[in-house]
Write a protein that holds these residues in place. Structure first.
Motif, PDB file in Angstrom:
ATOM      1  N   ILE A 179      -1.935   2.559  -8.730  1.00 44.85           N
ATOM      2  CA  ILE A 179      -1.100   1.580  -8.051  1.00 44.85           C
ATOM      3  C   ILE A 179      -0.589   0.389  -8.901  1.00 44.85           C
ATOM      4  N   SER A 180       0.785   0.058  -8.869  1.00 49.04           N
ATOM      5  CA  SER A 180       0.986  -1.174  -9.744  1.00 49.04           C
ATOM      6  C   SER A 180       2.318  -1.743  -9.039  1.00 49.04           C
ATOM      7  N   LEU A 181       2.412  -3.173  -9.123  1.00 52.08           N
ATOM      8  CA  LEU A 181       3.350  -4.049  -8.630  1.00 52.08           C
ATOM      9  C   LEU A 181       4.294  -4.672  -9.685  1.00 52.08           C
ATOM     10  N   ASN A 182       5.335  -4.355  -9.711  1.00 54.57           N
ATOM     11  CA  ASN A 182       6.382  -5.215 -10.606  1.00 54.57           C
ATOM     12  C   ASN A 182       6.798  -6.491  -9.830  1.00 54.57           C
TER      13      ASN A 182
ATOM     14  N   SER B 102       0.810  -1.298   0.017  1.00 54.66           N
ATOM     15  CA  SER B 102      -0.042   0.004   0.035  1.00 54.66           C
ATOM     16  C   SER B 102       0.722   1.229  -0.060  1.00 54.66           C
ATOM     17  N   TRP B 103       0.271   2.217  -0.327  1.00 55.05           N
ATOM     18  CA  TRP B 103       1.036   3.861  -0.245  1.00 55.05           C
ATOM     19  C   TRP B 103      -0.044   4.360   0.565  1.00 55.05           C
TER      20      TRP B 103
ATOM     21  N   GLU C  95      -3.128   8.041   6.491  1.00 54.95           N
ATOM     22  CA  GLU C  95      -4.335   7.852   5.450  1.00 54.95           C
ATOM     23  C   GLU C  95      -3.873   6.953   4.338  1.00 54.95           C
ATOM     24  N   ILE C  96      -4.766   5.697   4.095  1.00 54.06           N
ATOM     25  CA  ILE C  96      -4.325   4.724   2.985  1.00 54.06           C
ATOM     26  C   ILE C  96      -4.628   5.574   1.716  1.00 54.06           C
ATOM     27  N   VAL C  97      -3.866   5.535   0.775  1.00 54.90           N
ATOM     28  CA  VAL C  97      -4.056   6.084  -0.513  1.00 54.90           C
ATOM     29  C   VAL C  97      -4.653   5.111  -1.480  1.00 54.90           C
ATOM     30  N   ALA C  98      -3.697   3.877  -1.628  1.00 52.36           N
ATOM     31  CA  ALA C  98      -4.191   2.889  -2.581  1.00 52.36           C
ATOM     32  C   ALA C  98      -3.414   1.418  -1.994  1.00 52.36           C
ATOM     33  N   ARG C  99      -4.096   0.564  -2.500  1.00 52.75           N
ATOM     34  CA  ARG C  99      -3.513  -0.842  -2.053  1.00 52.75           C
ATOM     35  C   ARG C  99      -3.707  -1.793  -3.302  1.00 52.75           C
ATOM     36  N   ILE C 100      -2.859  -2.536  -3.443  1.00 51.76           N
ATOM     37  CA  ILE C 100      -2.672  -3.959  -4.254  1.00 51.76           C
ATOM     38  C   ILE C 100      -2.320  -5.071  -3.577  1.00 51.76           C
ATOM     39  N   ASP C 101      -2.851  -6.236  -3.893  1.00 50.56           N
ATOM     40  CA  ASP C 101      -2.851  -7.438  -3.217  1.00 50.56           C
ATOM     41  C   ASP C 101      -2.103  -8.416  -3.882  1.00 50.56           C
ATOM     42  N   SER C 102      -1.555  -9.645  -3.418  1.00 56.56           N
ATOM     43  CA  SER C 102      -0.837 -10.394  -4.239  1.00 56.56           C
ATOM     44  C   SER C 102      -1.621 -11.155  -5.421  1.00 56.56           C
TER      45      SER C 102
END
Length: 125
Positions: free
Chosen positions: A69-72, A35-36, A46-53
């Motif tokens: 939000i993205s995850l490499n 998360s950011w 304060e949470i801004v954005a989240r990505i899970d597995s």
């Protein structure tokens, strides 16, 4: 312990874009979300954005449609692409890894919670 290194903060004019990055030293085998957060005005963050597995993403109402939000997974790098920035987006942004505990192949892995050091984003009107 997982080390998170953020980069990409800076100063921009309203309407411009920035991309934040967060490089994780390692992401283990258990399910996780990254998360950011930003500091905001009140207590806590304060949470801004989240990505899970599984790749599912969620966003705060204030940034929906402007931030992505993205995850490499190849290099364990979390990104936050911020478009149409506004002065009220000015803040310190932190990345966070929340890795759940799990039993994998007969080995138990404990839960992990790690924070980055924060990166400043300043948006001028």
């Amino acid at each position: 312990q997982v080390h998170l290194a953020e980069s990409g903060g800076g100063s921009v004019q309203a309407g411009e874009s920035l991309t934040l990055s967060c490089a994780a030293s390692v992401i283990g085998v258990c399910p996780y979300d990254m998360s950011w957060y930003r500091r905001a005005q009140g207590p806590g963050r304060e949470i801004v954005a989240r990505i899970d597995s599984n790749g599912r993403t969620t966003y705060a109402d204030a940034v929906q449609g402007r931030f992505t939000i993205s995850l490499n997974n190849a290099n364990n790098t979390l990104s936050l692409h911020m478009n149409s920035l506004r002065p009220d987006d000015t803040d310190i942004y932190y990345c966070h890894l929340n890795q759940h505990g799990c039993n994998e192949g007969g080995t138990y892995y404990s839960a992990i919670s790690s924070w980055g050091q924060g990166t400043q984003v300043t948006v001028s009107s």
